[in-house]
Design a protein around this motif. Structure first.
Motif, PDB file in Angstrom:
ATOM      1  N   LEU A 126      -2.193  32.085  27.896  1.00  0.00           N
ATOM      2  CA  LEU A 126      -1.595  30.899  28.963  1.00  0.00           C
ATOM      3  C   LEU A 126      -0.045  30.675  28.797  1.00  0.00           C
ATOM      4  O   LEU A 126       0.271  30.504  27.537  1.00  0.00           O
ATOM      5  N   ALA A 127       0.408  30.248  29.380  1.00  0.00           N
ATOM      6  CA  ALA A 127       0.049  29.779  31.150  1.00  0.00           C
ATOM      7  C   ALA A 127      -0.042  31.487  31.810  1.00  0.00           C
ATOM      8  O   ALA A 127       0.863  32.029  31.887  1.00  0.00           O
ATOM      9  N   ILE A 128      -0.595  31.199  32.911  1.00  0.00           N
ATOM     10  CA  ILE A 128      -0.462  32.244  34.162  1.00  0.00           C
ATOM     11  C   ILE A 128      -0.330  32.534  34.676  1.00  0.00           C
ATOM     12  O   ILE A 128      -0.303  31.990  35.352  1.00  0.00           O
ATOM     13  N   ASP A 129       0.668  33.723  34.324  1.00  0.00           N
ATOM     14  CA  ASP A 129       1.434  34.426  35.466  1.00  0.00           C
ATOM     15  C   ASP A 129       0.696  34.863  36.324  1.00  0.00           C
ATOM     16  O   ASP A 129      -0.245  35.316  36.196  1.00  0.00           O
ATOM     17  N   PRO A 263     -22.161  20.528  28.053  1.00  0.00           N
ATOM     18  CA  PRO A 263     -21.582  21.658  29.327  1.00  0.00           C
ATOM     19  C   PRO A 263     -21.796  22.313  30.491  1.00  0.00           C
ATOM     20  O   PRO A 263     -22.733  22.708  29.748  1.00  0.00           O
ATOM     21  N   ARG A 264     -21.382  22.513  31.219  1.00  0.00           N
ATOM     22  CA  ARG A 264     -21.755  23.101  32.494  1.00  0.00           C
ATOM     23  C   ARG A 264     -21.866  25.255  31.935  1.00  0.00           C
ATOM     24  O   ARG A 264     -20.849  25.666  31.598  1.00  0.00           O
ATOM     25  N   PRO A 265     -22.498  26.153  32.408  1.00  0.00           N
ATOM     26  CA  PRO A 265     -22.634  26.985  32.131  1.00  0.00           C
ATOM     27  C   PRO A 265     -21.513  27.892  32.708  1.00  0.00           C
ATOM     28  O   PRO A 265     -21.357  27.559  34.110  1.00  0.00           O
ATOM     29  N   GLY A 266     -21.145  29.131  31.662  1.00  0.00           N
ATOM     30  CA  GLY A 266     -19.641  29.307  33.117  1.00  0.00           C
ATOM     31  C   GLY A 266     -18.497  29.028  32.496  1.00  0.00           C
ATOM     32  O   GLY A 266     -17.828  29.708  33.519  1.00  0.00           O
ATOM     33  N   ASP A 267     -17.600  27.511  32.685  1.00  0.00           N
ATOM     34  CA  ASP A 267     -17.204  26.987  32.865  1.00  0.00           C
ATOM     35  C   ASP A 267     -16.311  27.740  31.812  1.00  0.00           C
ATOM     36  O   ASP A 267     -16.190  27.429  30.579  1.00  0.00           O
ATOM     37  N   ILE A 268     -14.739  27.175  32.796  1.00  0.00           N
ATOM     38  CA  ILE A 268     -13.438  27.940  31.430  1.00  0.00           C
ATOM     39  C   ILE A 268     -13.445  27.133  30.645  1.00  0.00           C
ATOM     40  O   ILE A 268     -12.982  25.856  31.355  1.00  0.00           O
ATOM     41  N   LYS A 269     -12.506  27.212  29.645  1.00  0.00           N
ATOM     42  CA  LYS A 269     -12.322  26.049  28.276  1.00  0.00           C
ATOM     43  C   LYS A 269     -10.975  25.530  28.904  1.00  0.00           C
ATOM     44  O   LYS A 269     -10.728  23.802  29.193  1.00  0.00           O
ATOM     45  N   GLU A 270      -9.715  26.517  29.023  1.00  0.00           N
ATOM     46  CA  GLU A 270      -8.581  25.879  29.510  1.00  0.00           C
ATOM     47  C   GLU A 270      -8.215  27.472  30.848  1.00  0.00           C
ATOM     48  O   GLU A 270      -8.422  28.025  30.969  1.00  0.00           O
ATOM     49  N   SER A 271      -7.575  26.556  31.283  1.00  0.00           N
ATOM     50  CA  SER A 271      -6.457  27.191  32.123  1.00  0.00           C
ATOM     51  C   SER A 271      -5.598  26.317  33.182  1.00  0.00           C
ATOM     52  O   SER A 271      -5.795  25.209  33.219  1.00  0.00           O
ATOM     53  N   TYR A 272      -4.514  27.449  33.273  1.00  0.00           N
ATOM     54  CA  TYR A 272      -2.816  27.060  33.622  1.00  0.00           C
ATOM     55  C   TYR A 272      -1.931  27.532  34.826  1.00  0.00           C
ATOM     56  O   TYR A 272      -2.102  28.788  33.822  1.00  0.00           O
ATOM     57  N   LEU A 273      -0.999  27.247  35.430  1.00  0.00           N
ATOM     58  CA  LEU A 273      -0.651  28.478  36.132  1.00  0.00           C
ATOM     59  C   LEU A 273       1.181  28.731  35.857  1.00  0.00           C
ATOM     60  O   LEU A 273       0.983  27.293  35.919  1.00  0.00           O
ATOM     61  N   ASN A 274       1.680  29.550  35.644  1.00  0.00           N
ATOM     62  CA  ASN A 274       2.953  29.261  35.282  1.00  0.00           C
ATOM     63  C   ASN A 274       3.732  30.262  37.121  1.00  0.00           C
ATOM     64  O   ASN A 274       2.871  30.948  37.280  1.00  0.00           O
ATOM     65  N   SER A 275       4.064  28.800  37.536  1.00  0.00           N
ATOM     66  CA  SER A 275       4.785  29.080  39.096  1.00  0.00           C
ATOM     67  C   SER A 275       6.278  29.164  39.326  1.00  0.00           C
ATOM     68  O   SER A 275       6.937  28.819  40.115  1.00  0.00           O
ATOM     69  N   ILE A 276       6.765  29.704  37.682  1.00  0.00           N
ATOM     70  CA  ILE A 276       8.064  29.334  38.418  1.00  0.00           C
ATOM     71  C   ILE A 276       9.002  30.158  39.386  1.00  0.00           C
ATOM     72  O   ILE A 276       9.530  30.697  39.540  1.00  0.00           O
ATOM     73  N   LYS A 277       7.749  31.663  39.276  1.00  0.00           N
ATOM     74  CA  LYS A 277       8.250  32.872  40.034  1.00  0.00           C
ATOM     75  C   LYS A 277       8.484  31.650  41.723  1.00  0.00           C
ATOM     76  O   LYS A 277       9.081  32.525  41.857  1.00  0.00           O
ATOM     77  N   ALA A 278       6.901  31.366  42.075  1.00  0.00           N
ATOM     78  CA  ALA A 278       7.325  30.523  43.700  1.00  0.00           C
ATOM     79  C   ALA A 278       8.779  29.818  43.315  1.00  0.00           C
ATOM     80  O   ALA A 278       9.381  29.602  44.471  1.00  0.00           O
ATOM     81  N   GLN A 279       9.018  28.853  42.043  1.00  0.00           N
ATOM     82  CA  GLN A 279      10.175  28.178  42.251  1.00  0.00           C
ATOM     83  C   GLN A 279      11.579  28.792  42.409  1.00  0.00           C
ATOM     84  O   GLN A 279      12.513  28.284  43.263  1.00  0.00           O
ATOM     85  N   ARG A 280      11.235  29.920  41.655  1.00  0.00           N
ATOM     86  CA  ARG A 280      12.541  30.541  41.746  1.00  0.00           C
ATOM     87  C   ARG A 280      12.678  31.147  43.237  1.00  0.00           C
ATOM     88  O   ARG A 280      13.694  31.612  43.905  1.00  0.00           O
TER      89      ARG A 280
END
Length: 313
Positions: A126-129, A263-280
């Motif tokens: 994390l963050a996912i680029d 908890p729901r089966p298969g749920d991802i615990k943590e996730s967020y994106l890196n969107s710096i490329k789009a900003q740039r």
């Protein structure tokens, strides 16, 4: 500019149409109304009720002669993709191929494609680029990723340009509470009904919540930028479900009743994106804070009777 929006009667698509018309573009909307609502289509847009899998699509594209197609139409529910992967592939893969083939034959310059963070699967970091490994864990993730490969092919063979936008968890007015990833819509719906909010697990699981207006502006940026590239569209920060509930409580001006369940089966615990490329590269960045976006969304649900009621299980 002439722009055609598939899924333009839907949640995200209708906001994109509104933003395009505000910027004085000529807009054609294609939607089969299986999920979209006709009343959400801007009155200045030309509307056609056509399925993206239909052979009628090429005739319309030839008639409308768009320079750019913004492709939002999709089967969006992860659970549905697991229960009926053939239908999921028909819409998300075959429908997109039909659109690409039609666009190539009709001289369209560019496709902007709505992909998803679901293509990444369980985060390796994390963050996912955009360089993060692609490892979808559902048929939906697979069917959203495969068209990205076809877009490269059509650019190489047919000179059809493209931009891919991989969305985080989009929320905002007009979102159905039954939609996958629609926890904000679901919570707003139940708040209005005075019902208890059910939180799966301990509520510390995180997601990247991006307001639909910011997603619309990212799509508009691709009209002139981002050719041949892939971009994450998110807020660059994680928000837990517990934090989300607190902000909604503040926007609601009163406390919220919550209950925790397994908890729901298969749920991802943590996730967020890196969107710096789009900003740039797209000269884009989110303008809506989560506090402002949630207040706007909750207010719209209170005023608008079009939201879908969900039966509590």
């Amino acid at each position: 500019m002439k722009v055609l929006v598939t899924g333009g009667a839907g949640f995200i698509g209708s906001h994109i149409v509104d933003a395009l018309i505000k910027e004085n573009h000529t807009v054609t909307v294609v939607d089969n109304l299986s999920q979209g609502k006709l009343e959400q289509v801007h009155q200045e847009a030309d509307f056609y009720q056509i399925d993206i899998c239909s052979p009628e699509l090429i005739k319309l594209i030839k008639k409308a002669a768009p320079e750019v197609i913004i492709h939002q139409a999709a089967q969006i529910k992860v659970n549905n993709s697991i229960e009926d992967p053939i239908f999921d592939a028909r819409v998300n893969l075959i429908g997109t191929l039909n659109l690409l083939e039609s666009a190539a034959q009709c001289g369209v310059r560019k496709i902007t494609y709505a992909s998803s963070a679901a293509v990444y699967g369980e985060p390796a970091y994390l963050a996912i680029d955009e360089d993060h490994p692609v490892n979808p864990i559902s048929p939906y993730g697979v069917s959203k990723y495969a068209p990205e490969m076809y877009l490269k092919h059509y650019k190489n063979i047919h000179n059809l340009d493209y931009t891919v936008l991989r969305y985080a968890n989009v929320y905002g007015p007009r979102q159905d509470a039954s939609g996958e990833g629609g926890v904000v819509a679901l919570f707003c719906d139940r708040l209005i009904q005075g019902e208890t909010l059910t939180i799966h697990g301990d509520g510390e699981q995180t997601r990247d919540f991006i307001y639909v207006g910011d997603v619309a502006s990212a799509n508009l940026a691709t009209l002139t930028k981002g050719d041949g590239s892939i971009y994450n569209v998110g807020c660059n920060r994680p928000t837990s479900i517990n934090e989300l509930t607190k902000i909604l409580s503040h926007a609601n001006h009163q406390s919220i009743k919550t209950k925790y369940t397994i908890p729901r089966p298969g749920d991802i615990k943590e996730s967020y994106l890196n969107s710096i490329k789009a900003q740039r590269e797209l000269d884009w960045k989110p303008q809506w804070s989560l506090h402002k976006g949630l207040a706007e969304t909750l207010g719209s649900y209170r005023k608008d009777n079009r939201h879908l009621r969900v039966k509590v299980s």
